[in-house]
Design an enzyme around this catalytic site. Structure first.
Site, short mmCIF file in Angstrom:
data_model
loop_
_atom_site.label_atom_id
_atom_site.label_comp_id
_atom_site.label_asym_id
_atom_site.label_seq_id
_atom_site.Cartn_x
_atom_site.Cartn_y
_atom_site.Cartn_z
N ASN A 1 23.74 15.00 1.31
CA ASN A 1 24.49 14.20 2.29
C ASN A 1 24.31 14.75 3.69
OD1 ASN A 1 25.37 12.64 0.25
ND2 ASN A 1 27.54 12.84 0.71
N SER B 1 31.57 19.78 6.59
CA SER B 1 30.64 20.50 5.70
C SER B 1 29.40 20.87 6.50
CB SER B 1 30.24 19.61 4.52
OG SER B 1 31.38 19.28 3.78
N GLU C 1 34.93 11.72 1.99
CA GLU C 1 34.25 10.47 2.37
C GLU C 1 34.94 9.21 1.87
OE1 GLU C 1 30.01 10.80 2.31
OE2 GLU C 1 30.23 12.98 2.28
N GLY C 2 36.24 9.21 2.03
CA GLY C 2 37.05 8.09 1.52
C GLY C 2 37.63 8.49 0.19
N ARG D 1 33.19 27.46 -31.33
CA ARG D 1 34.54 28.05 -31.45
C ARG D 1 35.20 27.56 -32.74
NH1 ARG D 1 38.24 31.88 -29.80
NH2 ARG D 1 40.34 31.00 -29.64
N ILE E 1 33.31 13.43 11.42
CA ILE E 1 34.21 12.28 11.59
C ILE E 1 35.65 12.79 11.67
CG2 ILE E 1 34.95 10.07 10.61
CD1 ILE E 1 32.41 10.22 8.77
N ARG F 1 24.76 20.07 -4.13
CA ARG F 1 24.42 18.66 -3.87
C ARG F 1 24.85 18.28 -2.45
NH1 ARG F 1 27.80 15.02 -1.68
NH2 ARG F 1 29.72 16.14 -1.90
N ARG G 1 39.58 -9.01 2.48
CA ARG G 1 38.48 -8.48 3.29
C ARG G 1 37.28 -8.25 2.36
NH1 ARG G 1 37.86 -5.90 8.24
NH2 ARG G 1 36.27 -4.28 8.27
N PHE H 1 38.33 18.73 -35.01
CA PHE H 1 39.69 18.21 -34.84
C PHE H 1 39.65 16.89 -34.08
CE2 PHE H 1 40.45 22.95 -34.76
CZ PHE H 1 40.75 23.01 -36.11
C1 LIG Z 1 35.57 20.02 0.91
C2 LIG Z 1 35.66 18.98 1.96
C3 LIG Z 1 34.54 18.65 2.71
C4 LIG Z 1 34.62 17.68 3.72
N1 LIG Z 1 33.51 17.40 4.48
C5 LIG Z 1 33.62 16.54 5.53
C6 LIG Z 1 32.50 16.31 6.42
O1 LIG Z 1 31.40 16.84 6.22
N2 LIG Z 1 32.68 15.50 7.49
C7 LIG Z 1 33.88 14.89 7.76
O2 LIG Z 1 33.97 14.17 8.75
N3 LIG Z 1 34.95 15.07 6.93
C8 LIG Z 1 34.85 15.88 5.83
N4 LIG Z 1 35.93 16.10 5.00
C9 LIG Z 1 37.19 15.40 5.26
C10 LIG Z 1 37.45 14.27 4.30
O3 LIG Z 1 36.54 13.23 4.51
C11 LIG Z 1 38.91 13.84 4.46
O4 LIG Z 1 39.69 14.90 3.96
C12 LIG Z 1 39.22 12.56 3.73
O5 LIG Z 1 38.64 11.47 4.39
C13 LIG Z 1 40.72 12.30 3.58
O6 LIG Z 1 41.41 12.53 4.75
P1 LIG Z 1 42.71 13.47 4.76
O7 LIG Z 1 42.36 14.69 3.98
O8 LIG Z 1 43.12 13.65 6.16
O9 LIG Z 1 43.79 12.69 3.95
P2 LIG Z 1 44.82 11.58 4.51
O10 LIG Z 1 44.05 10.50 5.18
O11 LIG Z 1 45.90 12.26 5.27
O12 LIG Z 1 45.40 11.01 3.16
C14 LIG Z 1 46.41 11.68 2.41
C15 LIG Z 1 46.70 10.86 1.17
O13 LIG Z 1 47.16 9.55 1.56
C16 LIG Z 1 46.31 8.57 0.98
N5 LIG Z 1 46.11 7.45 1.94
C17 LIG Z 1 45.79 7.52 3.26
N6 LIG Z 1 45.67 6.29 3.77
C18 LIG Z 1 45.89 5.41 2.75
C19 LIG Z 1 45.90 3.99 2.63
N7 LIG Z 1 45.64 3.19 3.67
N8 LIG Z 1 46.16 3.45 1.42
C20 LIG Z 1 46.44 4.24 0.35
N9 LIG Z 1 46.45 5.58 0.40
C21 LIG Z 1 46.18 6.16 1.58
C22 LIG Z 1 44.98 9.26 0.69
O14 LIG Z 1 44.29 8.62 -0.34
C23 LIG Z 1 45.46 10.65 0.31
O15 LIG Z 1 45.81 10.64 -1.04
C24 LIG Z 1 35.86 17.03 3.96
C25 LIG Z 1 36.99 17.35 3.19
C26 LIG Z 1 36.89 18.30 2.20
C27 LIG Z 1 38.11 18.63 1.39
#
Ligand SMILES: Cc1cc2nc3c(=O)[nH]c(=O)nc-3n(C[C@H](O)[C@H](O)[C@H](O)COP(=O)(O)OP(=O)(O)OC[C@H]3O[C@@H](n4cnc5c(N)ncnc54)[C@H](O)[C@@H]3O)c2cc1C
Length: 385
Positions: free
Chosen positions: A88, A158, A363-364, A268, A125, A84, A381, A278
């Site tokens: 995107n 990705s 993506e968030g 099963r 991003i 899928r 907001r 169950f």
């Molecule tokens: C398989 C995979 C594919 C991806 N593909 C893409 C892609 O194509 N393009 C791209 O640009 N990125 C991509 N990403 C990156 C992805 O979008 C980010 O990993 C994601 O946005 C989270 O960022 P982070 O991993 O740095 O976590 P962080 O931002 O470091 O967050 C760590 C933890 O803190 C929490 N947190 C952070 N800020 C806050 C807040 N303000 N309030 C509450 N909690 C918070 C988060 O929820 C998380 O639990 C991909 C990631 C994966 C794993």
């Protein structure tokens, strides 16, 4: 108030299900274990118009709509979550954004290929130190009088290793913070681009991910999307589109867990009867079904609002959040109901469990979606501005 899909959408849903069963299912386990990206299957999807749903005919699309592409992506994920991703990477991310913000030359250059999948896309991003906090990215694009010169590293991208075009977000003027971010449609054949695959990851093994490094990469003025300084707004709009695709993926995985569990619980036997008898297993099955149906209704509503041209940011966040949570809940229950067979690679449940996790992150994250929803409710907001 209508909850029924139109005849046309039911046909689309059926065609997508048939396609996934015929083209993806026969080799899904083999492809996944080999971490094999099936470009040939993606191209078949393109030929069938799957990626053209949100693009006008003049650029190679068919305008079937956001609900149609959501239904198709869900059916792909129900068979293989990795399959899928192209929805995107081609349609909802690059193609939709280029359609909205690209000039005529850029649209003609990329849109037909992204629709028929002769070209593949990605969007960049995230950086090593800029995940949820998109605004903290460091990638720069500096105008040298002839081109923008791009420098920076994008991580977890990705399709990085297979993309022909990348939506890249970079600062053209960091002094004005997010108002100085810009978006570009970058030709991945440009000089100064290197890509490193990320091969060690928990799930979605058939979906390539990598790090893209830009070192003095020249990007022509025509590749700028919208105006200089519009990048952050474009990025948020793009996420609002691509979150629908993620939600569809989570929903597909949740449904796959239900499909698997209903069959297994009747087959099963323990203590002389099918384990479906169950009540503690029935409790899990009932919760899986209700959570998944709630996810489906949230997602279809968000996609429908988008097709109607109505505000939908809040609804998209709710759908993305709940579809990701439902996928993980269902994968966890499926693993419990399958017991040791779930833990093995003999059944697909271990794959669902691995693949579900990404839907709470990409993506968030789930937290970020909850943040958007709660901020809206509290009046801090508004999401649908
Ligand atoms: C398989 C995979 C594919 C991806 N593909 C893409 C892609 O194509 N393009 C791209 O640009 N990125 C991509 N990403 C990156 C992805 O979008 C980010 O990993 C994601 O946005 C989270 O960022 P982070 O991993 O740095 O976590 P962080 O931002 O470091 O967050 C760590 C933890 O803190 C929490 N947190 C952070 N800020 C806050 C807040 N303000 N309030 C509450 N909690 C918070 C988060 O929820 C998380 O639990 C991909 C990631 C994966 C794993």
């Amino acid at each position: 108030m209508h909850f029924e899909l139109t005849e046309e959408l039911l046909d689309v849903q059926k065609m997508a299900r048939d396609f996934a069963l015929k083209e993806i299912a026969p080799t899904v386990d083999e492809d996944d274990k080999a971490h094999r990206f099936r470009r040939d299957i993606v191209e078949k999807m393109g030929e069938l118009g799957f990626f053209g749903c949100v693009i006008p005919e003049e650029y190679g699309g068919n305008e079937m709509g956001f609900l149609a592409i959501t239904l198709i992506a869900e059916q792909m994920a129900r068979v293989h979550s990795s399959m899928r991703l192209p929805f995107n990477m081609n349609a909802l991310g690059p193609a939709q954004t280029i359609l909205r913000y690209g000039n005529e030359e850029t649209k003609k250059k990329w849109l037909p290929g992204l629709c028929d999948a002769s070209k593949l896309g990605c969007f960049a991003i995230t950086e090593a130190n800029a995940g949820s906090d998109v605004a903290s990215m460091k990638t720069r694009a500096i105008w040298d009088g002839e081109n923008y010169i791009l420098n920076g590293d994008k991580m977890w991208i990705s399709n990085a290793t297979v993309a022909d075009v990348a939506l890249v977000y970079a600062y053209t003027d960091p002094s004005v913070k997010v108002k100085g971010m810009s978006a570009f449609a970058v030709d991945m054949k440009s000089p100064g681009i290197t890509v490193e695959p990320i091969t060690e990851k928990l799930g979605t093994w058939s979906a390539p991910v990598g790090v893209i490094t830009f070192e003095n990469t020249p990007v022509p003025k025509e590749a700028l999307l919208g105006k200089e300084g519009q990048g952050f707004k474009i990025c948020m709009e793009q996420l609002n589109d691509t979150r629908l695709g993620c939600a569809a993926g989570g929903l597909g995985v949740a449904q796959a867990c239900i499909d698997a569990v209903l069959q297994y619980a009747n087959e099963r036997e323990q203590f002389g009867q099918p384990i479906g008898k169950f009540q503690m297993n029935q409790d899990m099955i009932a919760q899986m079904i209700v959570k998944t149906e709630a996810a489906r209704l949230l997602l279809y509503k968000a996609a429908w609002l988008k097709d109607e041209g109505k505000p939908h940011t809040l609804e998209t966040s709710m759908a993305k959040y709940w579809c990701g949570e439902a996928a993980n809940f269902c994968a966890d229950c499926a693993m419990k109901i399958y017991g040791s067979y779930g833990y093995s690679e003999e059944y697909p449940v271990a794959r669902y469990y691995r693949d579900a996790k990404s839907y709470q992150i990409v993506e968030g994250t789930s937290n970020i979606q909850k943040f958007i929803i709660a901020q809206d409710a509290l009046g801090y907001r508004k999401a649908n501005r």
